[in-house]
Design an enzyme around this catalytic site. Structure first.
Site, PDB file in Angstrom:
ATOM      1  N   ASP A 298     -42.074  30.459 -39.272  1.00 58.99           N
ATOM      2  CA  ASP A 298     -42.146  29.656 -40.494  1.00 58.99           C
ATOM      3  C   ASP A 298     -42.519  30.504 -41.716  1.00 58.99           C
ATOM      4  OD1 ASP A 298     -42.197  27.224 -42.004  1.00 58.99           O
ATOM      5  OD2 ASP A 298     -44.383  27.338 -41.985  1.00 58.99           O
TER       6      ASP A 298
ATOM      7  N   LYS B  58     -33.814  28.042 -44.776  1.00 59.08           N
ATOM      8  CA  LYS B  58     -34.386  28.589 -43.553  1.00 59.08           C
ATOM      9  C   LYS B  58     -34.500  27.454 -42.532  1.00 59.08           C
ATOM     10  CE  LYS B  58     -39.280  27.634 -44.022  1.00 59.08           C
ATOM     11  NZ  LYS B  58     -40.636  28.069 -44.156  1.00 59.08           N
TER      12      LYS B  58
ATOM     13  N   GLU C   9     -53.392  28.627 -45.312  1.00 54.71           N
ATOM     14  CA  GLU C   9     -53.395  27.291 -45.916  1.00 54.71           C
ATOM     15  C   GLU C   9     -54.510  26.438 -45.336  1.00 54.71           C
ATOM     16  OE1 GLU C   9     -49.301  25.421 -46.473  1.00 54.71           O
ATOM     17  OE2 GLU C   9     -49.065  26.574 -44.652  1.00 54.71           O
TER      18      GLU C   9
ATOM     19  N   LYS D   4     -52.424  27.731 -40.656  1.00 58.47           N
ATOM     20  CA  LYS D   4     -52.740  26.394 -41.172  1.00 58.47           C
ATOM     21  C   LYS D   4     -54.153  25.993 -40.792  1.00 58.47           C
ATOM     22  CE  LYS D   4     -48.072  24.464 -41.043  1.00 58.47           C
ATOM     23  NZ  LYS D   4     -47.907  24.332 -42.492  1.00 58.47           N
TER      24      LYS D   4
ATOM     25  N   HIS E 253     -37.460  30.109 -51.273  1.00 54.80           N
ATOM     26  CA  HIS E 253     -38.155  29.519 -52.423  1.00 54.80           C
ATOM     27  C   HIS E 253     -39.531  30.151 -52.619  1.00 54.80           C
ATOM     28  CE1 HIS E 253     -39.946  27.354 -49.065  1.00 54.80           C
ATOM     29  NE2 HIS E 253     -40.988  27.199 -49.843  1.00 54.80           N
TER      30      HIS E 253
ATOM     31  N   HIS F 101     -40.620  34.506 -44.913  1.00 54.85           N
ATOM     32  CA  HIS F 101     -41.065  34.747 -46.293  1.00 54.85           C
ATOM     33  C   HIS F 101     -41.877  36.029 -46.486  1.00 54.85           C
ATOM     34  CE1 HIS F 101     -39.625  30.804 -47.246  1.00 54.85           C
ATOM     35  NE2 HIS F 101     -40.496  30.204 -46.467  1.00 54.85           N
TER      36      HIS F 101
HETATM   37  P1  NDP Z   1     -33.785  15.771 -42.486  1.00 57.58           P
HETATM   38  O1  NDP Z   1     -33.618  15.514 -41.025  1.00 57.58           O
HETATM   39  O2  NDP Z   1     -34.763  14.989 -43.267  1.00 57.58           O
HETATM   40  O3  NDP Z   1     -32.377  15.588 -43.216  1.00 57.58           O
HETATM   41  C1  NDP Z   1     -31.162  15.999 -42.616  1.00 57.58           C
HETATM   42  C2  NDP Z   1     -30.025  15.430 -43.432  1.00 57.58           C
HETATM   43  O4  NDP Z   1     -28.804  15.820 -42.788  1.00 57.58           O
HETATM   44  C3  NDP Z   1     -30.014  13.900 -43.530  1.00 57.58           C
HETATM   45  O5  NDP Z   1     -29.625  13.594 -44.830  1.00 57.58           O
HETATM   46  C4  NDP Z   1     -28.923  13.521 -42.525  1.00 57.58           C
HETATM   47  O6  NDP Z   1     -28.269  12.327 -42.903  1.00 57.58           O
HETATM   48  C5  NDP Z   1     -27.972  14.647 -42.728  1.00 57.58           C
HETATM   49  N1  NDP Z   1     -27.019  14.843 -41.615  1.00 57.58           N
HETATM   50  C6  NDP Z   1     -27.257  15.228 -40.344  1.00 57.58           C
HETATM   51  N2  NDP Z   1     -26.103  15.301 -39.656  1.00 57.58           N
HETATM   52  C7  NDP Z   1     -25.114  14.954 -40.503  1.00 57.58           C
HETATM   53  C8  NDP Z   1     -23.693  14.827 -40.403  1.00 57.58           C
HETATM   54  N3  NDP Z   1     -23.027  15.132 -39.278  1.00 57.58           N
HETATM   55  N4  NDP Z   1     -23.017  14.440 -41.495  1.00 57.58           N
HETATM   56  C9  NDP Z   1     -23.643  14.135 -42.646  1.00 57.58           C
HETATM   57  N5  NDP Z   1     -24.968  14.236 -42.821  1.00 57.58           N
HETATM   58  C10 NDP Z   1     -25.687  14.634 -41.756  1.00 57.58           C
HETATM   59  O7  NDP Z   1     -34.050  17.358 -42.601  1.00 57.58           O
HETATM   60  P2  NDP Z   1     -34.756  18.131 -43.807  1.00 57.58           P
HETATM   61  O8  NDP Z   1     -34.265  17.587 -45.078  1.00 57.58           O
HETATM   62  O9  NDP Z   1     -36.207  18.190 -43.567  1.00 57.58           O
HETATM   63  O10 NDP Z   1     -34.243  19.626 -43.577  1.00 57.58           O
HETATM   64  C11 NDP Z   1     -32.918  20.053 -43.881  1.00 57.58           C
HETATM   65  C12 NDP Z   1     -32.853  21.561 -43.757  1.00 57.58           C
HETATM   66  O11 NDP Z   1     -33.762  22.157 -44.665  1.00 57.58           O
HETATM   67  C13 NDP Z   1     -33.253  22.094 -42.390  1.00 57.58           C
HETATM   68  O12 NDP Z   1     -32.457  23.203 -42.102  1.00 57.58           O
HETATM   69  C14 NDP Z   1     -34.703  22.511 -42.560  1.00 57.58           C
HETATM   70  O13 NDP Z   1     -35.055  23.553 -41.683  1.00 57.58           O
HETATM   71  C15 NDP Z   1     -34.676  23.023 -43.990  1.00 57.58           C
HETATM   72  N6  NDP Z   1     -35.964  22.988 -44.680  1.00 57.58           N
HETATM   73  C16 NDP Z   1     -36.620  21.793 -44.876  1.00 57.58           C
HETATM   74  C17 NDP Z   1     -37.805  21.769 -45.567  1.00 57.58           C
HETATM   75  C18 NDP Z   1     -38.533  20.490 -45.823  1.00 57.58           C
HETATM   76  O14 NDP Z   1     -39.620  20.547 -46.427  1.00 57.58           O
HETATM   77  N7  NDP Z   1     -38.020  19.364 -45.422  1.00 57.58           N
HETATM   78  C19 NDP Z   1     -38.410  23.023 -46.107  1.00 57.58           C
HETATM   79  C20 NDP Z   1     -37.634  24.191 -45.878  1.00 57.58           C
HETATM   80  C21 NDP Z   1     -36.454  24.160 -45.193  1.00 57.58           C
HETATM   81  P3  NDP Z   1     -28.895  10.871 -42.600  1.00 57.58           P
HETATM   82  O15 NDP Z   1     -30.365  10.935 -42.840  1.00 57.58           O
HETATM   83  O16 NDP Z   1     -28.194  10.039 -43.596  1.00 57.58           O
HETATM   84  O17 NDP Z   1     -28.590  10.590 -41.184  1.00 57.58           O
END
Ligand code: NDP
Length: 456
Positions: free
Chosen positions: A222, A135, A203, A326, A165, A227
Site C-alpha cells: 500500500d 495503484k 498514520e 497505521k 497522488h 509511494h
Molecule cells: P469500488 O469497488 O468502489 O468501485 C469500482 C467501480 O467499478 C464501481 O463504479 C463499479 O460499478 C465499477 N465496475 C466494476 N466492474 C465493472 C464493469 N464490468 N463495467 C462497468 N463498471 C464496472 O472501487 P474503488 O473506487 O475503491 O477503487 C477503484 C480503483 O482505484 C481500484 O483499482 C483501487 O485499488 C484504486 N484506488 C482506490 C482508492 C480509494 O480510496 N477508493 C485509493 C487508491 C486507489 P458499480 O458500482 O456501478 O457496480
C-alpha cells in the site's frame, strides 16, 4: 473559454470517483474557471440522470466547488450503465466524447485489464487518448510488465498516466528546488556526507472500513511499494537538466534500477507487524484481526519497514529505511536525513556534538535543519538549534494535480512503465520472505510507536 476536454470515469459510481476524483475535478474547475470539461461517468449500477448529477454535486460540494465551469459540468454530465469489458459498449462511450478522451480506470484491477483488452479491439483510438490507472499497478513484476505491454498496444507511453497522488507537484518541486537551487545542499547529497536516510509515513488512522482492499495489500504494498520508493527516487536522483517529464522520469528510473534490499538480507533489514487493540487520538480500535472484513490467516501487516540501498557511486552503502504503518501514536510523514559527524570538533568545546539532521516534512511541506550552535552564556558549550522553514502550499490538493495533469496530457507526475515494474522487482524478495514466514509478524499496541526494537 478553453477547448473542451473529455474525462471518462470508468467506475464513476465507485468510491474513488466520488470521494477523490470528482471532488478534485470540482476543486480544479473552481480555480480554473475557464476550463471546460465534459464528464462522463460509467458503471454497472443503474443510476438515473438525476441520481448521477446528485452524486457529482455531492462530490463537488465536498470540495466547496463553485463557479461557471462547475455549473456547466453539472448541467451537461451524463452517466452510462455499461459493461466496460465489452468492446461494443466501450465504443458507444467513446462515441459520446466531444474531444480526445482522458479515460480514468477507477475500476477493480482485474476489470481494468479486461477493459484494456477490449479497448485493443477498438482501432484506432482517438489519437490524443490519455489513459489513467490507479495503484495497485499489477501484483508483481511479471503482471506489471504484462499490463505495460497491453497499454502500449493502445497508446504511446507518454499518454499513459500511472497515478501516484502521493508525490504531488509541489512536493517534488520543493524537494528539487531545495537541493538544486541551493549551493549549500547539493554538494552534501551523497555517501560522503550522509550517514542514513529515513522515509517515514506513520498514520494514526486505522483501517477506516477499507479491509476489502487493505487486507490484500498490507503496508508494504500500500505504501512502500506504491509511494515511498517514488519519494526515494526523487530524493536520490542525479541532477536533471530540466523539470520536464522526460528528464524527471529518466532520473527517477535510474535510481530505482539501482535500488535493492540492503545487503540483499531480507531477514536483517525488513520488519512487519500488525496492531492490537488500543486507542489513538481519542479513537478506540479493535485488534486488526478483529476488524470487519479482515481474514487473520492472511497475516497482513499494518506496519512495514524495509532498509534499501541505492547501488551507485553516489549512494553505495547508505541505508535508506522506508517505513509506513497505521494506528500509530503519532503522525509522522517525513524524510529524515542524518549527516555524518563533523570530522573534528575543536578541543575545548563541550556539550552537543550530535550529527546534523535535516527533516523534510511531506504534506504540509516543511523543512527543519538541526545543527550544533554555541549556546547562550557559555560560548564553549554547544547546544542544538533548529532552523525551520515552511514551503508555500500548492494551489491544488493531490488529486487536483493528478486530474489537471491528465487533462493537460502532462505525464511528469505519473509513474513510467519501467519504474512501475522496477518497484515490484525491488520488493519481490521481501514479499517472498514474508509469505514464507522467514520474517516474523510482530504486534504493536494501537497508539504506540510500533515494536520497540525497530531502529527508526
Ligand atoms: P469500488 O469497488 O468502489 O468501485 C469500482 C467501480 O467499478 C464501481 O463504479 C463499479 O460499478 C465499477 N465496475 C466494476 N466492474 C465493472 C464493469 N464490468 N463495467 C462497468 N463498471 C464496472 O472501487 P474503488 O473506487 O475503491 O477503487 C477503484 C480503483 O482505484 C481500484 O483499482 C483501487 O485499488 C484504486 N484506488 C482506490 C482508492 C480509494 O480510496 N477508493 C485509493 C487508491 C486507489 P458499480 O458500482 O456501478 O457496480
Amino acid at each position: 473559454m478553453s477547448a473542451t476536454t473529455t474525462l471518462i470515469l470508468l467506475g464513476g459510481s465507485g468510491d474513488l470517483s466520488s470521494r477523490l476524483l470528482m471532488p478534485a475535478l470540482g476543486q480544479l474547475l473552481t480555480r480554473q474557471r475557464d476550463r471546460h470539461v465534459q464528464l462522463i461517468g460509467v458503471g454497472s449500477d443503474d443510476l438515473s440522470p438525476d441520481e448521477w448529477t446528485e452524486r457529482v454535486r455531492a462530490s463537488f460540494d465536498a470540495a466547496d466547488a463553485s463557479g461557471e465551469s462547475v455549473e456547466t459540468v453539472l448541467k451537461e454530465t451524463r452517466y452510462e450503465k455499461r459493461d466496460v469489458t465489452d468492446a461494443e459498449e466501450l465504443t458507444a462511450i467513446l462515441d459520446m466524447a466531444e474531444a480526445d478522451p482522458a479515460i480514468y480506470f477507477a475500476l477493480p484491477p482485474s476489470v481494468t485489464m479486461k477493459a484494456c483488452q477490449a479497448l485493443e479491439t477498438i482501432t484506432p483510438l482517438p489519437q490524443g487518448t490519455v489513459l489513467a490507472l490507479e495503484k495497485p499497478f499489477g501484483t508483481d513484476q511479471p503482471s506489471a510488465d504484462a499490463l505495460n505491454e497491453q497499454l502500449l498496444k493502445l497508446v504511446p507511453e507518454e499518454q499513459v498516466h500511472r497515478v501516484d497522488h502521493f508525490l504531488g507537484h509541489s512536493t517534488v518541486l520543493n524537494l528539487l528546488g531545495l537541493r538544486f537551487a541551493n549551493r549549500v545542499f547539493e554538494p552534501l547529497w551523497s555517501r560522503d556526507h550522509i550517514e542514513k536516510v529515513e522515509i517515514v509515513y506513520d498514520e494514526q488512522l486505522g483501517l477506516e472500513g477499507r479491509a476489502g482492499y487493505y487486507d490484500n495489500a498490507g503496508a508494504l504494498i500500500d505504501m512502500i511499494q506504491s509511494h515511498l520508493l517514488q519519494v526515494l527516487s526523487v530524493f536520490a536522483m542525479e541532477p536533471p537538466a530540466t523539470t520536464d517529464a522526460v528528464d524527471l522520469r529518466d532520473a527517477k528510473a535510474a535510481v530505482l534500477r539501482a535500488t535493492h534490499v540492503f545487503d540483499d538480507d531480507v531477514r536483517a533489514y525488513s520488519h512487519r507487524a500488525r496492531y492490537t487493540a488500543g486507542s489513538v487520538a481519542g479513537r478506540d480500535f479493535p485488534s486488526y484481526v478483529d476488524e470487519e472484513g479482515v481474514d487473520p490467516s492472511r497475516n497482513t501487516e499494518t506496519l512495514a519497514q524495509v532498509t534499501f540501498e541505492v547501488r551507485n557511486w553516489r549512494w553505495a552503502g547508505v541505508p535508506f529505511t522506508l517505513r509506513s504503518g497505521k494506528a500509530l501514536g503519532s503522525r509522522r510523514r517525513e524524510i529524515q536525513v542524518t549527516f555524518l559527524p563533523a570530522p573534528h570538533v575543536p578541543h575545548g568545546f563541550s556539550g552537543s556534538s550530535d550529527r546534523d539532521v535535516m527533516t523534510i516534512a511531506l504534506a504540509p511541506d516543511e523543512m527543519s535543519l538541526e545543527v550544533n550552535v554555541n549556546g547562550p552564556g557559555d560560548p564553549w558549550r554547544l547546544d542544538r538549534a533548529s532552523l525551520e522553514v515552511t514551503f508555500g502550499e500548492g494551489e491544488l490538493k493531490a488529486y487536483g494535480e493528478v486530474i489537471e495533469s491528465i487533462l493537460d496530457g502532462d505525464p511528469s507526475l505519473s509513474v513510467r512503465g519501467d519504474s512501475a515494474a522496477q518497484m515490484w522487482r525491488i520488493v519481490a524478495p521481501v514479499i517472498e520472505a514474508w509469505r514464507s514466514g522467514e520474517v516474523p509478524l510482530e504486534e504493536y499496541e494501537t497508539g504506540s510507536a510500533g515494536p520497540g526494537d525497530w531502529k527508526v
